[in-house]
Design a protein around this motif. Structure first.
Motif, PDB file in Angstrom:
ATOM      1  N   MET A  81      63.343  67.086  36.276  1.00 42.96           N
ATOM      2  CA  MET A  81      63.372  65.809  35.603  1.00 42.96           C
ATOM      3  C   MET A  81      62.590  65.924  34.292  1.00 42.96           C
ATOM      4  O   MET A  81      61.504  66.450  34.279  1.00 42.96           O
ATOM      5  CB  MET A  81      62.632  64.836  36.539  1.00 42.96           C
ATOM      6  CG  MET A  81      63.129  63.494  36.533  1.00 42.96           C
ATOM      7  SD  MET A  81      62.210  62.250  37.464  1.00 42.96           S
ATOM      8  CE  MET A  81      61.355  63.003  38.763  1.00 42.96           C
ATOM      9  N   SER A  82      63.114  65.468  33.198  1.00 41.53           N
ATOM     10  CA  SER A  82      62.351  65.493  31.965  1.00 41.53           C
ATOM     11  C   SER A  82      62.564  64.186  31.228  1.00 41.53           C
ATOM     12  O   SER A  82      63.642  63.610  31.251  1.00 41.53           O
ATOM     13  CB  SER A  82      62.719  66.704  31.107  1.00 41.53           C
ATOM     14  OG  SER A  82      63.730  66.392  30.208  1.00 41.53           O
ATOM     15  N   GLY A  83      61.513  63.718  30.582  1.00 39.90           N
ATOM     16  CA  GLY A  83      61.580  62.447  29.869  1.00 39.90           C
ATOM     17  C   GLY A  83      61.621  62.663  28.381  1.00 39.90           C
ATOM     18  O   GLY A  83      61.887  63.758  27.876  1.00 39.90           O
ATOM     19  N   GLU A  84      61.340  61.614  27.636  1.00 36.76           N
ATOM     20  CA  GLU A  84      61.358  61.692  26.184  1.00 36.76           C
ATOM     21  C   GLU A  84      60.258  62.592  25.642  1.00 36.76           C
ATOM     22  O   GLU A  84      60.368  63.137  24.563  1.00 36.76           O
ATOM     23  CB  GLU A  84      61.214  60.288  25.597  1.00 36.76           C
ATOM     24  CG  GLU A  84      62.407  59.403  25.863  1.00 36.76           C
ATOM     25  CD  GLU A  84      62.223  58.013  25.285  1.00 36.76           C
ATOM     26  OE1 GLU A  84      61.337  57.837  24.434  1.00 36.76           O
ATOM     27  OE2 GLU A  84      62.956  57.119  25.693  1.00 36.76           O
ATOM     28  N   SER A  85      59.171  62.752  26.401  1.00 39.70           N
ATOM     29  CA  SER A  85      58.054  63.569  25.924  1.00 39.70           C
ATOM     30  C   SER A  85      58.319  65.059  26.083  1.00 39.70           C
ATOM     31  O   SER A  85      57.589  65.882  25.543  1.00 39.70           O
ATOM     32  CB  SER A  85      56.778  63.196  26.664  1.00 39.70           C
ATOM     33  OG  SER A  85      56.892  63.570  28.025  1.00 39.70           O
ATOM     34  N   GLY A  86      59.334  65.406  26.848  1.00 40.07           N
ATOM     35  CA  GLY A  86      59.631  66.811  27.064  1.00 40.07           C
ATOM     36  C   GLY A  86      58.896  67.388  28.258  1.00 40.07           C
ATOM     37  O   GLY A  86      59.103  68.527  28.632  1.00 40.07           O
ATOM     38  N   ALA A  87      58.001  66.602  28.877  1.00 40.79           N
ATOM     39  CA  ALA A  87      57.280  67.068  30.066  1.00 40.79           C
ATOM     40  C   ALA A  87      58.224  67.050  31.256  1.00 40.79           C
ATOM     41  O   ALA A  87      59.103  66.207  31.357  1.00 40.79           O
ATOM     42  CB  ALA A  87      56.077  66.174  30.331  1.00 40.79           C
ATOM     43  N   THR A  88      58.050  68.006  32.147  1.00 43.35           N
ATOM     44  CA  THR A  88      58.886  68.050  33.337  1.00 43.35           C
ATOM     45  C   THR A  88      58.036  67.774  34.562  1.00 43.35           C
ATOM     46  O   THR A  88      56.844  68.088  34.603  1.00 43.35           O
ATOM     47  CB  THR A  88      59.570  69.429  33.481  1.00 43.35           C
ATOM     48  OG1 THR A  88      58.554  70.429  33.568  1.00 43.35           O
ATOM     49  CG2 THR A  88      60.471  69.718  32.302  1.00 43.35           C
ATOM     50  N   ALA A  89      58.658  67.171  35.554  1.00 36.29           N
ATOM     51  CA  ALA A  89      57.986  66.884  36.824  1.00 36.29           C
ATOM     52  C   ALA A  89      59.032  66.879  37.917  1.00 36.29           C
ATOM     53  O   ALA A  89      60.215  66.660  37.657  1.00 36.29           O
ATOM     54  CB  ALA A  89      57.284  65.534  36.766  1.00 36.29           C
TER      55      ALA A  89
END
Length: 77
Positions: free
Chosen positions: A1-9
């Motif tokens: 999963m990745s958001g607008e910040s580019g971080a994945t979780a």
């Protein structure tokens, strides 16, 4: 999963993060402010102070059939 910040979780990583940082979904049953020294002092002064209640102005609330174990122990954010 990745958001607008580019971080994945990952969903499986979230519980590990919360556990590692001591974050629980269980609520405390009393206000944390009660443990502050200034609040403790004010509460103690109130308990030890003179009772100047006029009996004709006292109102009693009947909480028949109410128990403290009826409140939710978990909250939502």
């Amino acid at each position: 999963m990745s958001g607008e910040s580019g971080a994945t979780a990952s969903l499986s990583g979230l519980p590990r993060f919360f556990r590692r940082h001591g974050i629980t979904r269980k609520r405390d049953l009393h206000a944390a402010e009660q443990n502050r020294p200034d609040v403790m002092e004010a509460r103690q002064a109130w308990f030890e102070g003179p009772v100047d209640l006029a009996p004709e102005r006292v109102v009693f609330l009947d909480e028949t059939a109410t128990a403290t174990n009826m409140e939710r122990r978990y909250g939502r954010a």
